[in-house]
Design a protein around this motif. Structure first.
Motif, PDB file in Angstrom:
ATOM      1  N   ARG A 246       0.836  -1.203   0.000  1.00  7.44           N
ATOM      2  CA  ARG A 246       0.000   0.000   0.000  1.00  7.44           C
ATOM      3  C   ARG A 246       0.873   1.256   0.000  1.00  7.44           C
ATOM      4  NH1 ARG A 246      -2.663  -1.472   4.009  1.00  7.44           N
ATOM      5  NH2 ARG A 246      -4.149  -2.725   2.852  1.00  7.44           N
ATOM      6  N   HIS A 247       1.908   1.259   0.822  1.00  9.95           N
ATOM      7  CA  HIS A 247       2.817   2.406   0.885  1.00  9.95           C
ATOM      8  C   HIS A 247       3.520   2.629  -0.458  1.00  9.95           C
ATOM      9  CE1 HIS A 247       5.928   5.166   2.165  1.00  9.95           C
ATOM     10  NE2 HIS A 247       6.808   4.343   1.654  1.00  9.95           N
ATOM     11  N   LEU A 248       4.044   1.567  -1.042  1.00 12.77           N
ATOM     12  CA  LEU A 248       4.752   1.705  -2.315  1.00 12.77           C
ATOM     13  C   LEU A 248       3.821   2.200  -3.418  1.00 12.77           C
ATOM     14  CD1 LEU A 248       6.963  -1.513  -2.159  1.00 12.77           C
ATOM     15  CD2 LEU A 248       7.761   0.862  -2.018  1.00 12.77           C
ATOM     16  N   MET A 249       2.604   1.701  -3.420  1.00 11.74           N
ATOM     17  CA  MET A 249       1.636   2.136  -4.427  1.00 11.74           C
ATOM     18  C   MET A 249       1.303   3.621  -4.246  1.00 11.74           C
ATOM     19  SD  MET A 249      -0.862  -1.201  -4.521  1.00 11.74           S
ATOM     20  CE  MET A 249      -2.122  -0.392  -5.533  1.00 11.74           C
ATOM     21  N   GLU A 250       1.097   4.040  -3.008  1.00 15.30           N
ATOM     22  CA  GLU A 250       0.796   5.451  -2.741  1.00 15.30           C
ATOM     23  C   GLU A 250       1.965   6.339  -3.129  1.00 15.30           C
ATOM     24  OE1 GLU A 250      -0.430   5.810   1.352  1.00 15.30           O
ATOM     25  OE2 GLU A 250      -2.194   4.551   1.033  1.00 15.30           O
ATOM     26  N   ALA A 251       3.177   5.898  -2.793  1.00 13.01           N
ATOM     27  CA  ALA A 251       4.369   6.690  -3.091  1.00 13.01           C
ATOM     28  C   ALA A 251       4.561   6.865  -4.599  1.00 13.01           C
ATOM     29  CB  ALA A 251       5.605   6.036  -2.477  1.00 13.01           C
ATOM     30  N   LYS A 252       4.218   5.832  -5.347  1.00  8.96           N
ATOM     31  CA  LYS A 252       4.378   5.899  -6.805  1.00  8.96           C
ATOM     32  C   LYS A 252       3.127   6.454  -7.481  1.00  8.96           C
ATOM     33  CE  LYS A 252       6.202   3.323 -10.669  1.00  8.96           C
ATOM     34  NZ  LYS A 252       7.483   2.715 -10.912  1.00  8.96           N
ATOM     35  N   GLY A 253       2.034   6.567  -6.740  1.00  5.07           N
ATOM     36  CA  GLY A 253       0.808   7.118  -7.285  1.00  5.07           C
ATOM     37  C   GLY A 253       0.103   6.177  -8.255  1.00  5.07           C
ATOM     38  N   VAL A 254       0.139   4.876  -7.950  1.00 10.37           N
ATOM     39  CA  VAL A 254      -0.538   3.901  -8.815  1.00 10.37           C
ATOM     40  C   VAL A 254      -1.658   3.209  -8.053  1.00 10.37           C
ATOM     41  CG1 VAL A 254       1.496   3.478 -10.246  1.00 10.37           C
ATOM     42  CG2 VAL A 254       1.089   2.020  -8.268  1.00 10.37           C
ATOM     43  N   ASN A 255      -2.660   2.758  -8.784  1.00  7.10           N
ATOM     44  CA  ASN A 255      -3.730   1.989  -8.176  1.00  7.10           C
ATOM     45  C   ASN A 255      -3.562   0.512  -8.549  1.00  7.10           C
ATOM     46  OD1 ASN A 255      -4.773   1.633 -10.793  1.00  7.10           O
ATOM     47  ND2 ASN A 255      -6.121   3.396 -10.603  1.00  7.10           N
ATOM     48  N   GLN A 256      -4.475  -0.313  -8.105  1.00  4.70           N
ATOM     49  CA  GLN A 256      -4.363  -1.753  -8.348  1.00  4.70           C
ATOM     50  C   GLN A 256      -4.369  -2.080  -9.839  1.00  4.70           C
ATOM     51  OE1 GLN A 256      -6.821  -4.380  -5.943  1.00  4.70           O
ATOM     52  NE2 GLN A 256      -7.043  -2.777  -4.400  1.00  4.70           N
ATOM     53  N   ALA A 257      -5.219  -1.412 -10.585  1.00  4.05           N
ATOM     54  CA  ALA A 257      -5.319  -1.684 -12.021  1.00  4.05           C
ATOM     55  C   ALA A 257      -4.009  -1.338 -12.734  1.00  4.05           C
ATOM     56  CB  ALA A 257      -6.480  -0.915 -12.630  1.00  4.05           C
ATOM     57  N   GLU A 258      -3.421  -0.188 -12.374  1.00  4.10           N
ATOM     58  CA  GLU A 258      -2.147   0.207 -12.990  1.00  4.10           C
ATOM     59  C   GLU A 258      -1.028  -0.763 -12.609  1.00  4.10           C
ATOM     60  OE1 GLU A 258      -1.849   4.889 -13.214  1.00  4.10           O
ATOM     61  OE2 GLU A 258      -2.832   4.240 -11.356  1.00  4.10           O
ATOM     62  N   LEU A 259      -1.026  -1.200 -11.349  1.00  3.84           N
ATOM     63  CA  LEU A 259      -0.011  -2.153 -10.901  1.00  3.84           C
ATOM     64  C   LEU A 259      -0.153  -3.462 -11.679  1.00  3.84           C
ATOM     65  CD1 LEU A 259       2.318  -2.779  -8.958  1.00  3.84           C
ATOM     66  CD2 LEU A 259       0.603  -3.525  -7.287  1.00  3.84           C
ATOM     67  N   HIS A 260      -1.370  -3.918 -11.863  1.00  4.72           N
ATOM     68  CA  HIS A 260      -1.619  -5.144 -12.629  1.00  4.72           C
ATOM     69  C   HIS A 260      -1.127  -4.988 -14.072  1.00  4.72           C
ATOM     70  CE1 HIS A 260      -3.646  -8.279 -14.858  1.00  4.72           C
ATOM     71  NE2 HIS A 260      -4.327  -7.350 -15.513  1.00  4.72           N
ATOM     72  N   ARG A 261      -1.491  -3.897 -14.715  1.00  5.34           N
ATOM     73  CA  ARG A 261      -1.088  -3.689 -16.112  1.00  5.34           C
ATOM     74  C   ARG A 261       0.421  -3.631 -16.264  1.00  5.34           C
ATOM     75  NH1 ARG A 261      -5.543  -0.328 -16.073  1.00  5.34           N
ATOM     76  NH2 ARG A 261      -4.326   1.561 -15.781  1.00  5.34           N
ATOM     77  N   SER A 262       1.090  -2.991 -15.328  1.00  8.14           N
ATOM     78  CA  SER A 262       2.544  -2.805 -15.437  1.00  8.14           C
ATOM     79  C   SER A 262       3.348  -4.038 -15.047  1.00  8.14           C
ATOM     80  CB  SER A 262       2.984  -1.637 -14.564  1.00  8.14           C
ATOM     81  OG  SER A 262       2.368  -0.448 -15.003  1.00  8.14           O
ATOM     82  N   THR A 263       2.815  -4.853 -14.138  1.00 14.24           N
ATOM     83  CA  THR A 263       3.590  -5.989 -13.620  1.00 14.24           C
ATOM     84  C   THR A 263       3.069  -7.345 -14.059  1.00 14.24           C
ATOM     85  OG1 THR A 263       2.247  -6.159 -11.612  1.00 14.24           O
ATOM     86  CG2 THR A 263       4.191  -4.701 -11.523  1.00 14.24           C
ATOM     87  N   LYS A 264       1.848  -7.368 -14.572  1.00 15.81           N
ATOM     88  CA  LYS A 264       1.178  -8.624 -14.942  1.00 15.81           C
ATOM     89  C   LYS A 264       0.858  -9.501 -13.729  1.00 15.81           C
ATOM     90  CE  LYS A 264       1.537  -7.459 -19.230  1.00 15.81           C
ATOM     91  NZ  LYS A 264       0.862  -6.229 -19.460  1.00 15.81           N
TER      92      LYS A 264
END
Length: 122
Positions: free
Chosen positions: A65-83
């Motif tokens: 959660r912290h890393l996502m907030e720091a990078k400004g990404v949501n779950q959908a963006e994390l999924h698209r970028s990392t698979k």
């Protein structure tokens, strides 16, 4: 007044040691002896704080959660970028699933952090 280089045994000792340390640090140029003294005093302070004010390790969910907030990404963006599957991301964020070794490798690469930061619970 200097603080003796002995174990810190109370919050009053801690406060006195911190005041001495602050005074020396704001002084500017310190001698080599004062620098050695500061090193030893900071070790004593750290030991006391570790024993009396330990900070619990962050859960995998908190870390993600912290890393996502720091990078400004949501779950959908994390999924698209990392698979990483959306369901896996959701389970991790809800505390239902811990990081696997493969997830750690993927997240460390994506967020630009050391794997060891994410592997503390393994």
């Amino acid at each position: 007044m200097k603080f003796p280089l002995t174990s810190i045994r109370s919050n009053d000792d801690l406060e006195a040691a911190q005041k001495v340390m602050d005074r020396l640090l704001t002084k500017g140029d310190v001698s080599s002896g004062e620098e050695l003294y500061l090193d030893a005093l900071s070790d004593l302070i750290a030991a006391y704080e570790d024993d009396h004010y330990a900070i619990p390790s962050a859960s995998d969910a908190d870390m993600l959660r912290h890393l996502m907030e720091a990078k400004g990404v949501n779950q959908a963006e994390l999924h698209r970028s990392t698979k990483i599957p959306k369901s896996t991301i959701s389970e991790i964020l809800n505390g239902k699933k811990p990081f696997s070794r493969q997830i750690i490798v993927t997240l460390a690469s994506y967020f630009g952090v050391e794997k060891s930061i994410l592997a503390h619970n393994l």
